[in-house]
Design an enzyme around this catalytic site. Structure first.
Site, PDB file in Angstrom:
ATOM      1  N   ASN A 195       0.861  -1.185   0.000  1.00  0.00           N
ATOM      2  CA  ASN A 195       0.000   0.000   0.000  1.00  0.00           C
ATOM      3  C   ASN A 195       0.892   1.228   0.000  1.00  0.00           C
ATOM      4  OD1 ASN A 195       0.540   0.862   2.829  1.00  0.00           O
ATOM      5  ND2 ASN A 195      -0.389  -1.121   3.274  1.00  0.00           N
ATOM      6  N   ASP A 201      -4.387  -6.054   5.071  1.00  0.00           N
ATOM      7  CA  ASP A 201      -5.394  -6.936   5.692  1.00  0.00           C
ATOM      8  C   ASP A 201      -5.335  -8.351   5.138  1.00  0.00           C
ATOM      9  OD1 ASP A 201      -7.588  -4.144   5.866  1.00  0.00           O
ATOM     10  OD2 ASP A 201      -6.703  -5.257   7.534  1.00  0.00           O
ATOM     11  N   PRO A 238      -3.292 -11.427  10.239  1.00  0.00           N
ATOM     12  CA  PRO A 238      -3.686 -11.196  11.633  1.00  0.00           C
ATOM     13  C   PRO A 238      -3.945  -9.708  11.889  1.00  0.00           C
ATOM     14  CG  PRO A 238      -1.326 -11.671  11.475  1.00  0.00           C
ATOM     15  CD  PRO A 238      -1.900 -11.920  10.116  1.00  0.00           C
ATOM     16  N   ASP A 239      -4.894  -9.419  12.757  1.00  0.00           N
ATOM     17  CA  ASP A 239      -5.160  -8.026  13.149  1.00  0.00           C
ATOM     18  C   ASP A 239      -4.233  -7.714  14.330  1.00  0.00           C
ATOM     19  OD1 ASP A 239      -8.113  -5.983  13.499  1.00  0.00           O
ATOM     20  OD2 ASP A 239      -6.072  -5.633  14.228  1.00  0.00           O
ATOM     21  N   PHE A 284      -5.207   3.916  14.352  1.00  0.00           N
ATOM     22  CA  PHE A 284      -5.564   4.873  13.304  1.00  0.00           C
ATOM     23  C   PHE A 284      -6.704   4.270  12.498  1.00  0.00           C
ATOM     24  CE2 PHE A 284      -2.527   8.433  12.618  1.00  0.00           C
ATOM     25  CZ  PHE A 284      -1.632   8.173  13.640  1.00  0.00           C
ATOM     26  N   LYS A 305     -14.255   0.903  14.505  1.00  0.00           N
ATOM     27  CA  LYS A 305     -12.956   0.273  14.777  1.00  0.00           C
ATOM     28  C   LYS A 305     -12.512   0.519  16.217  1.00  0.00           C
ATOM     29  CE  LYS A 305     -11.356   0.052  10.042  1.00  0.00           C
ATOM     30  NZ  LYS A 305     -10.573   0.645   8.940  1.00  0.00           N
ATOM     31  N   LYS A 324     -11.876  -3.017  17.852  1.00  0.00           N
ATOM     32  CA  LYS A 324     -10.472  -3.331  18.143  1.00  0.00           C
ATOM     33  C   LYS A 324     -10.093  -3.025  19.591  1.00  0.00           C
ATOM     34  CE  LYS A 324      -9.103  -2.663  13.304  1.00  0.00           C
ATOM     35  NZ  LYS A 324      -7.982  -3.404  12.710  1.00  0.00           N
TER      36      LYS A 324
HETATM   37  O1  PMT Z   1       2.774   6.297   6.527  1.00  0.00           O
HETATM   38  P1  PMT Z   1       2.295   7.594   5.951  1.00  0.00           P
HETATM   39  O2  PMT Z   1       2.610   7.702   4.485  1.00  0.00           O
HETATM   40  O3  PMT Z   1       2.730   8.781   6.739  1.00  0.00           O
HETATM   41  O4  PMT Z   1       0.671   7.573   5.986  1.00  0.00           O
HETATM   42  C1  PMT Z   1       0.084   7.615   7.268  1.00  0.00           C
HETATM   43  C2  PMT Z   1      -1.074   6.592   7.345  1.00  0.00           C
HETATM   44  C3  PMT Z   1      -2.164   6.996   6.365  1.00  0.00           C
HETATM   45  C4  PMT Z   1      -0.556   5.204   7.012  1.00  0.00           C
HETATM   46  C5  PMT Z   1      -1.599   6.646   8.797  1.00  0.00           C
HETATM   47  O5  PMT Z   1      -2.035   7.961   9.093  1.00  0.00           O
HETATM   48  C6  PMT Z   1      -2.747   5.692   8.987  1.00  0.00           C
HETATM   49  O6  PMT Z   1      -3.905   6.005   8.768  1.00  0.00           O
HETATM   50  N1  PMT Z   1      -2.384   4.431   9.413  1.00  0.00           N
HETATM   51  C7  PMT Z   1      -3.374   3.366   9.520  1.00  0.00           C
HETATM   52  C8  PMT Z   1      -3.647   2.813   8.175  1.00  0.00           C
HETATM   53  C9  PMT Z   1      -4.538   1.606   8.288  1.00  0.00           C
HETATM   54  O7  PMT Z   1      -4.185   0.483   8.047  1.00  0.00           O
HETATM   55  O8  PMT Z   1      -5.765   1.941   8.782  1.00  0.00           O
HETATM   56  P2  PMT Z   1      -6.940   0.826   8.939  1.00  0.00           P
HETATM   57  O9  PMT Z   1      -8.185   1.586   9.185  1.00  0.00           O
HETATM   58  O10 PMT Z   1      -6.914  -0.177   7.815  1.00  0.00           O
HETATM   59  O11 PMT Z   1      -6.466   0.040  10.285  1.00  0.00           O
HETATM   60  C10 PMT Z   1      -7.015   0.398  11.516  1.00  0.00           C
HETATM   61  C11 PMT Z   1      -6.004   0.142  12.622  1.00  0.00           C
HETATM   62  O12 PMT Z   1      -5.758  -1.262  12.728  1.00  0.00           O
HETATM   63  C12 PMT Z   1      -4.648   0.813  12.399  1.00  0.00           C
HETATM   64  O13 PMT Z   1      -4.166   1.238  13.668  1.00  0.00           O
HETATM   65  C13 PMT Z   1      -3.781  -0.316  11.854  1.00  0.00           C
HETATM   66  O14 PMT Z   1      -2.401  -0.149  12.225  1.00  0.00           O
HETATM   67  C14 PMT Z   1      -4.373  -1.532  12.561  1.00  0.00           C
HETATM   68  N2  PMT Z   1      -4.276  -2.794  11.821  1.00  0.00           N
HETATM   69  C15 PMT Z   1      -4.947  -2.940  10.652  1.00  0.00           C
HETATM   70  C16 PMT Z   1      -4.899  -4.163   9.998  1.00  0.00           C
HETATM   71  C17 PMT Z   1      -4.147  -5.226  10.560  1.00  0.00           C
HETATM   72  N3  PMT Z   1      -4.094  -6.422   9.971  1.00  0.00           N
HETATM   73  N4  PMT Z   1      -3.490  -5.046  11.736  1.00  0.00           N
HETATM   74  C18 PMT Z   1      -3.539  -3.841  12.370  1.00  0.00           C
HETATM   75  O15 PMT Z   1      -2.918  -3.655  13.424  1.00  0.00           O
END
Ligand code: PMT
Length: 265
Positions: free
Chosen positions: A74, A143, A170-171, A189, A203, A207
């Site tokens: 990504n 994911d 895995p999450d 995030f 979330k 989470k």
């Molecule tokens: O890295 P940059 O270029 O500076 O960009 C910043 C960013 C956009 C990456 C950052 O601001 C951001 O939004 N990071 C989270 C991106 C993400 O995966 O969001 P999500 O909504 O898909 O995931 C939600 C949360 O679960 C996040 O805290 C993520 O770290 C966590 N997660 C998600 C999937 C997974 N399998 N394991 C996780 O821990």
């Protein structure tokens, strides 16, 4: 393994730096420059408000291999996670930064672990989780991953590249927030292109997070950019909006959270 043992025992590892080695090789293995060592030691000795606390940050993308040439990934550059980790270190915390593949040197005065896949990121997180007071999941963890990783480069002519079977990863942050050694504070995030508020709050609950930082990543915003706009959403308090460079946002985020982090620890 030796370094990780020392980190788990609470030691701060300074370096190694990358560059030309005495043996002629080029890569990680040099002692830090004296100025960098002095800076890192000054940071440790200058007891900042987070002195004594351990902060773990995930940053960057993950790369999920399909064959020796291709992977699923990504657009994360790691800038947001690195800015958060650097700010926590500036505030005197012992910081463990676990990052996917990015083109940035590790910020000074912290321990940086570089991984490729979501599985490797999870393993690194769980290995050093005990003793962590604050976990911030800024990484864009894929994911899903290709179910099968080919040993050979897949050929259009003989392999079916029209569809790729995918398996859920895995999450990581959910495993952190439900872990027996759960940090006192877990912040995630939410990166969305629509319904940001509803999806971020979903979330936050699903989470089991203490706060979630919601950012709209539509129209090429945030990913790999120097500036961001986001919202800190908690379970009770009003949302707090941040906008500016990722370094400024990281600083303002800790300004908001410091009193609560100190109290919770
Ligand atoms: O890295 P940059 O270029 O500076 O960009 C910043 C960013 C956009 C990456 C950052 O601001 C951001 O939004 N990071 C989270 C991106 C993400 O995966 O969001 P999500 O909504 O898909 O995931 C939600 C949360 O679960 C996040 O805290 C993520 O770290 C966590 N997660 C998600 C999937 C997974 N399998 N394991 C996780 O821990």
């Amino acid at each position: 393994a030796n370094i990780d043992t020392l980190v788990t025992q609470g030691h701060l590892i300074l370096g190694p730096a990358s560059g030309i080695q005495a043996c002629g090789d080029i890569g990680p293995g040099r002692m830090l420059e004296p100025n960098d060592l002095v800076h890192a030691l000054e940071q440790q000795l200058a007891a900042g408000p987070l002195a004594g606390q351990t902060v773990m940050v995930t940053a960057g993308p993950t790369h999920e291999p399909l064959d020796p040439v291709r992977y699923l990934a990504n657009r994360s550059s790691g800038k947001m996670g690195f800015a958060i980790a650097a700010e926590a270190a500036r505030l005197g915390a012992r910081v463990i930064l676990i990052t996917g593949p990015v083109h940035m040197d590790a910020p000074r005065g912290l321990h940086c672990i570089r991984v490729e896949t979501a599985d490797q990121m999870l393993e690194a997180v769980l290995r050093d989780l005990s003793g962590v007071d604050l976990f911030i999941g800024a990484a864009a963890v894929c994911d899903v991953r290709p179910t099968t990783v080919s040993e050979e480069k897949l050929k259009k002519s003989k392999d079916d590249l029209s569809s790729i079977a995918l398996t859920e990863n895995p999450d990581i942050i959910l495993q952190v927030s439900t872990h027996p050694n759960r940090p006192a504070t877990v912040i995630g995030f939410a990166a969305e292109t629509s319904d940001l508020d509803a999806r971020a709050r979903e979330k936050l609950d699903r989470k089991a997070l203490d706060w979630i930082i919601a950012n709209d990543v539509s129209q090429g915003q945030v990913f790999a950019k120097d500036h961001t706009a986001c919202r800190l959403i908690g379970h009770s308090a009003e949302d707090i909006h941040f906008t500016g460079t990722k370094e400024t946002v990281a600083r303002e985020l800790f300004d908001q959270l410091l009193p609560i982090l100190i109290e919770r620890t």
